[in-house]
Design an enzyme around this catalytic site. Sequence first.
Site, PDB file in Angstrom:
ATOM      1  N   ASN A 105       4.514  -4.891  -1.053  1.00 35.33           N
ATOM      2  CA  ASN A 105       4.111  -4.184  -2.269  1.00 35.33           C
ATOM      3  C   ASN A 105       2.768  -4.735  -2.694  1.00 35.33           C
ATOM      4  O   ASN A 105       2.362  -5.812  -2.256  1.00 35.33           O
ATOM      5  CB  ASN A 105       5.163  -4.335  -3.380  1.00 35.33           C
ATOM      6  CG  ASN A 105       5.149  -5.709  -4.007  1.00 35.33           C
ATOM      7  OD1 ASN A 105       5.191  -6.727  -3.313  1.00 35.33           O
ATOM      8  ND2 ASN A 105       5.108  -5.755  -5.323  1.00 35.33           N
ATOM      9  N   HIS A 154      -6.862  -2.725  -1.700  1.00 37.43           N
ATOM     10  CA  HIS A 154      -5.806  -3.327  -0.882  1.00 37.43           C
ATOM     11  C   HIS A 154      -6.143  -4.767  -0.503  1.00 37.43           C
ATOM     12  O   HIS A 154      -7.288  -5.089  -0.213  1.00 37.43           O
ATOM     13  CB  HIS A 154      -5.589  -2.497   0.390  1.00 37.43           C
ATOM     14  CG  HIS A 154      -4.992  -1.161   0.101  1.00 37.43           C
ATOM     15  ND1 HIS A 154      -3.698  -0.862   0.436  1.00 37.43           N
ATOM     16  CD2 HIS A 154      -5.485  -0.056  -0.523  1.00 37.43           C
ATOM     17  CE1 HIS A 154      -3.427   0.380   0.047  1.00 37.43           C
ATOM     18  NE2 HIS A 154      -4.500   0.880  -0.537  1.00 37.43           N
TER      19      HIS A 154
END
Length: 182
Positions: free
Chosen positions: A23, A34
């Site tokens: 996650n 990210h």
Amino acid sequence: MTSVQPLPDLLSENLSVVFCGINPGMRAALNGHHFDGKGNRFWRTLHLAGFTPVQLRPDEDRRLLDYGCGSTAVVGRPTASAAELAPQEFRAAATALARKIEHFRPAYIAFLGKTAYAAMTAQRQLEWGEQATTFGGAKVWLLPNPSGLNRAFSQDALVEAYRALACYIRTDKVSMALRGSP
């Protein structure tokens, strides 16, 4: 209190591999990029393993698609630590993730860590590397999690594990080309 938005996927059709984290971390979700966590070794590992010709920064994460790679997470809810997730969150996310992978059709899905994959598949004994099953039609590979919180693997050990996948993908592409497959 400010709510943290889910991190958008980095996906397009027919990628070589989608890296699937557990996650998003809080910093990554807050910044919208990210693997933007303090000490996260993802971008350095990808470069040293041969997935990217240069080391990308988290704010360049969209460039990952240029190299035939994508990124998603099993659970979209950002947390400070994956330990904050309950096993039922992984099981609840499995169907949607499988549909997403079926839609985008990557050749491989690389789960970063064993936790999420084990919870989704109810498998207790997992080895690193290639798995005998597919997920959403993609071949499954298990890689160590590059999180700064995971110190069970050195940078060199991460690179070795990720390089094995990079080499496997290159070999697979050559084999497919020789057979005349797309």
